[in-house]
Design a protein around this motif. Sequence first.
Motif, PDB file in Angstrom:
ATOM      1  N   PHE A   1      -8.377 -11.671 -15.845  1.00  0.00           N
ATOM      2  CA  PHE A   1      -7.278 -12.226 -15.079  1.00  0.00           C
ATOM      3  C   PHE A   1      -7.286 -11.669 -13.664  1.00  0.00           C
ATOM      4  N   ASP A   2      -6.897 -12.498 -12.714  1.00  0.00           N
ATOM      5  CA  ASP A   2      -6.873 -12.112 -11.308  1.00  0.00           C
ATOM      6  C   ASP A   2      -5.502 -11.538 -10.973  1.00  0.00           C
ATOM      7  N   PHE A   3      -5.222 -10.364 -11.515  1.00  0.00           N
ATOM      8  CA  PHE A   3      -3.937  -9.698 -11.303  1.00  0.00           C
ATOM      9  C   PHE A   3      -4.164  -8.559 -10.317  1.00  0.00           C
ATOM     10  N   GLU A   4      -3.557  -8.631  -9.156  1.00  0.00           N
ATOM     11  CA  GLU A   4      -3.831  -7.673  -8.087  1.00  0.00           C
ATOM     12  C   GLU A   4      -2.736  -6.637  -7.861  1.00  0.00           C
ATOM     13  N   GLN A   5      -1.593  -6.803  -8.490  1.00  0.00           N
ATOM     14  CA  GLN A   5      -0.479  -5.889  -8.236  1.00  0.00           C
ATOM     15  C   GLN A   5      -0.687  -4.557  -8.963  1.00  0.00           C
ATOM     16  N   PRO A   6      -0.714  -3.453  -8.217  1.00  0.00           N
ATOM     17  CA  PRO A   6      -0.762  -2.143  -8.877  1.00  0.00           C
ATOM     18  C   PRO A   6       0.518  -1.943  -9.698  1.00  0.00           C
TER      19      PRO A   6
ATOM     20  N   GLN B   1       3.689  -1.220  -7.151  1.00  0.00           N
ATOM     21  CA  GLN B   1       3.781  -1.522  -5.728  1.00  0.00           C
ATOM     22  C   GLN B   1       4.447  -2.878  -5.574  1.00  0.00           C
ATOM     23  N   ASP B   2       5.564  -2.896  -4.858  1.00  0.00           N
ATOM     24  CA  ASP B   2       6.259  -4.137  -4.592  1.00  0.00           C
ATOM     25  C   ASP B   2       5.381  -4.983  -3.674  1.00  0.00           C
ATOM     26  N   LEU B   3       5.081  -6.195  -4.072  1.00  0.00           N
ATOM     27  CA  LEU B   3       4.163  -7.043  -3.310  1.00  0.00           C
ATOM     28  C   LEU B   3       4.725  -7.457  -1.954  1.00  0.00           C
ATOM     29  N   GLU B   4       6.035  -7.569  -1.848  1.00  0.00           N
ATOM     30  CA  GLU B   4       6.639  -7.989  -0.579  1.00  0.00           C
ATOM     31  C   GLU B   4       6.760  -6.835   0.415  1.00  0.00           C
TER      32      GLU B   4
END
Length: 129
Positions: free
Chosen positions: A45-50, A84-87
Motif C-alpha cells: 500500500f502507498d501509505f506515506e504518513q508516519p 505526523q499530521d499531514l497538514e
Amino acid sequence: MFHYTAETEKSMDEAIQSLEESLKEEKFGVLWQFDIKETLQKKGFDFEQPYKVLEVCNPKEANNVLTENQLVGYFLPCKIVVYQDLETKKTKIGMPKPTALIEMVNDELIKGFATDIENRLIACINNSI
C-alpha cells in the motif's frame, strides 16, 4: 470527546523517546510499537504518513482492574499513537480516553481506576511534548 491529543515540535522519534521516559516515571512500559506506515508499505500500500501505535501497560494497574472486572481486558493494553499530521507537519501524540472506553463496561468501581489511569497518561503525554 473520546480521545486526547497533544501537539509537539519534536520529531516523532524524539517524541517517542520523551514519552517512554515519562511513562517509566508512572511505572508504564511500552510493550510493543507498531509502525503502521512500514507495515502497510510492506503489504504493497502507498501509505506515506508516519504513524506509530504504542501499546503501554502498568502491570500493577492492569492487575488491579482485571481483578475487579475481567471485561476491562478488552481494552488492555492502553494505546498511545504518535504520528505526523499531514497538514501541519507537526508531531501529534494521542490516545483514546480510558474513561470513554470504560463506559462500555458500566461498572462504577472501574470508572475510578479509568479516571486515574487517564489522568496519569495525559500527564505523561503533556510532559513529553
